[in-house]
Design an enzyme around this catalytic site. Structure first.
Site, mmCIF file in Angstrom:
data_model
loop_
_atom_site.group_PDB
_atom_site.id
_atom_site.type_symbol
_atom_site.label_atom_id
_atom_site.label_comp_id
_atom_site.label_asym_id
_atom_site.label_seq_id
_atom_site.Cartn_x
_atom_site.Cartn_y
_atom_site.Cartn_z
ATOM 1 N N SER B 199 0.871 -1.244 0.015
ATOM 2 C CA SER B 199 -0.178 0.204 -0.125
ATOM 3 C C SER B 199 0.856 1.234 -0.118
ATOM 4 C CB SER B 199 -0.736 -0.086 1.187
ATOM 5 O OG SER B 199 -2.095 0.545 1.108
ATOM 6 N N HIS B 201 0.545 4.140 0.872
ATOM 7 C CA HIS B 201 0.484 5.270 2.095
ATOM 8 C C HIS B 201 1.104 4.674 3.182
ATOM 9 C CE1 HIS B 201 -2.849 3.849 4.622
ATOM 10 N NE2 HIS B 201 -3.160 2.966 3.578
ATOM 11 N N CYS B 324 -7.312 0.199 11.117
ATOM 12 C CA CYS B 324 -8.162 -0.274 10.300
ATOM 13 C C CYS B 324 -9.529 -0.943 11.216
ATOM 14 C CB CYS B 324 -7.849 -1.227 9.330
ATOM 15 S SG CYS B 324 -6.449 -0.427 8.308
#
Lengths: 85, 389
Positions: B199, B201, B324
């Site tokens: 990912s 980011h 998350c």
């Protein structure tokens, strides 16, 4: 030292923070024949394990060097009049 | 108020050079990379350069790099794409109890659709039992999906060994390498994986862009269908600005890994030493074999979220469990799988550093948290008792 150019200060095992120099020193000092032995002695190879081929290379190089040193010593003794045993 | 950002496993600050590259792509290079005119070619060049940088970062061929919208998409695509292509008798997925929700939820959905899903347990240090994995791989299996480094604890899985066992059993291997990038080397050949997810980011690129490595010849059917973008493996016009930023960040991550990890290791040592001075504290996850810079600490008898919110009032950005899952009620599935004692389970706080984090920030944040813990325990007599006061 082994023939393959390997910077002893560089990390061999990043997961456990062990340098090539430490791995080689461990292999020489203990005559390691397997990665598992090296991992037990200096932790190298105990993380993601993608460095196992590098550790295997070091074991192979050190053993090859030790064997060839032993053989040349034997030959020297043989030709300098010893019985070579 | 000075902000001390220690939530880099949630997201990272984009590199200034990545932002510059994105702005250029957004403002000037707005062509569609599939167009054959000049602007299209310029955009294509940006995408190709970024692909080359990612390939170098993970030791892959450029043609094996697929750009996605992030690791959740990459993980979905890898698992579903592989299971879709699996023969009927091998629709079986082996994974672990400590995966990211992106894997857990796909596995749950596949199980509802008739796929046999095996979830491997972990030990109290967060480690994987390879003998158990080997025994589970005796039945025909389409895929093994596991993390390289855990997002909550930083514990590293023996992916190269696990992949060797899986390949010997005829299974494909997907690794979620999101939290490992830039901290330990990522070499797809040495890891022996068929799929790898990243990912942007999480490594100083922007949000909304990610990578899926698909080994040449891997069993895979695309999740997102449409035109033939990304070599027919992921349809949709490329996110050129995001990819431009990701390319810059990938080049940055590929260099200086030893210095970066040494700095993060030093921060980890300082942090753990400071935190363990606080009574009733434990570090979750084994001490060795974690990616540097991630520390999961539990404070006995108090809520991790309360510590996070109290520290946030003084500008310290931390996380209780993973970002998350922060909005979900209940304890961390990762810590539960590690059998963390109940009185510590809800007191977990995750600290995650970046290469820009300084030692003085760590010391200041540890002091703020120490005061927060004392304050919260003073408010709760039961917590004070469990601490032995």
């Amino acid at each position: 030292m082994v023939n393959v150019p390997r910077d002893p200060r560089k990390l061999c095992c990043h997961c456990l923070n062990v340098t090539f120099g430490k791995v080689e020193e461990t292999v020489r000092a203990h005559g390691c024949r397997s990665v598992a032995q090296v991992t037990e002695l200096c932790r190298a190879g105990g993380g993601c394990r993608s460095c196992h081929p590098d550790i295997e290379d070091i074991i192979r190089d050190v053993r090859r060097e030790t064997r060839s040193a032993g053989l040349s010593g034997w030959l020297q003794r043989l030709f300098s009049g010893g019985n070579g045993t | 108020m000075t902000v001390i950002y220690l939530d880099n496993n949630a997201t990272t600050r984009p590199l200034p050079a990545a932002v510059d590259a994105m702005l250029r792509a957004l403002r000037d290079e707005y062509g569609n990379p599939s167009s054959i005119h000049g602007l299209g070619e310029s955009a294509r060049k940006i995408v190709d350069e970024a692909r080359a940088r990612v390939a170098e970062l993970i030791g892959a061929r450029e043609t094996e790099v697929v750009f996605t919208a992030g690791a959740t998409e990459s993980t979905n695509a890898a698992i579903r794409g592989c299971l879709d292509a699996a023969p009927a008798g091998a629709r079986r997925l082996v994974t672990t109890a400590v995966e990211h929700e992106a894997t857990i939820e796909v596995a749950r959905h596949l199980a509802q659709a008739g796929v046999e899903v095996v979830t491997l347990p972990v030990d109290s240090g967060g480690g994987l039992d390879l003998a158990r994995l080997e025994s589970e791989l005796r039945k025909p299996t389409a895929m093994l999906s596991l993390m390289l480094a855990n997002n909550e604890t930083g514990v590293i899985f023996p992916v190269a060994d696990a992949a060797r066992l899986a390949r010997a059993a005829g299974a494909s291997v997907h690794v979620d390498a999101v939290q490992a990038v830039g901290k330990i080397p990522l070499r797809v050949e040495e890891l022996g994986v068929d799929f790898l997810s990243l990912s942007g980011h999480k490594f100083h690129a922007p949000k909304g862009v990610g990578v899926l490595y698909v080994r040449r010849g891997a069993r895979y059917r695309p999740l997102i269908r449409g035109a033939g973008h990304e070599g027919g493996r992921r349809a949709g016009t490329e996110n050129v600005p995001g990819i431009a930023g990701l390319g810059v960040a990938a080049a940055h991550m590929a260099s200086g890994i030893e210095a970066r990890s040494a700095h993060l290791r030093r921060l980890t040592e300082v942090l753990e030493e400071r935190l363990l001075r606080i009574p009733g504290t434990r570090i979750n996850g084994r001490r060795d074999g974690r990616v540097p810079g991630t520390v999961n600490v539990a404070f006995q008898g108090i809520e991790g979220a309360a510590v996070v919110l109290t520290a946030a009032r003084e500008g310290v950005c931390l996380s209780a469990g993973s970002a998350c899952a922060a909005a979900q009620f209940g304890g961390s599935h990762v810590l539960e799988a590690m059998a963390v004692p109940f009185d510590h389970l809800y007191g977990a706080v995750r600290w995650s550093c970046a290469e820009t984090t300084t030692e003085s920030e760590i010391v200041a944040a540890a002091g703020i948290v120490e005061r927060a813990v004392a304050y919260l325990r003073a408010m709760d007599p039961a917590a004070a008792r469990s601490e032995g006061r």
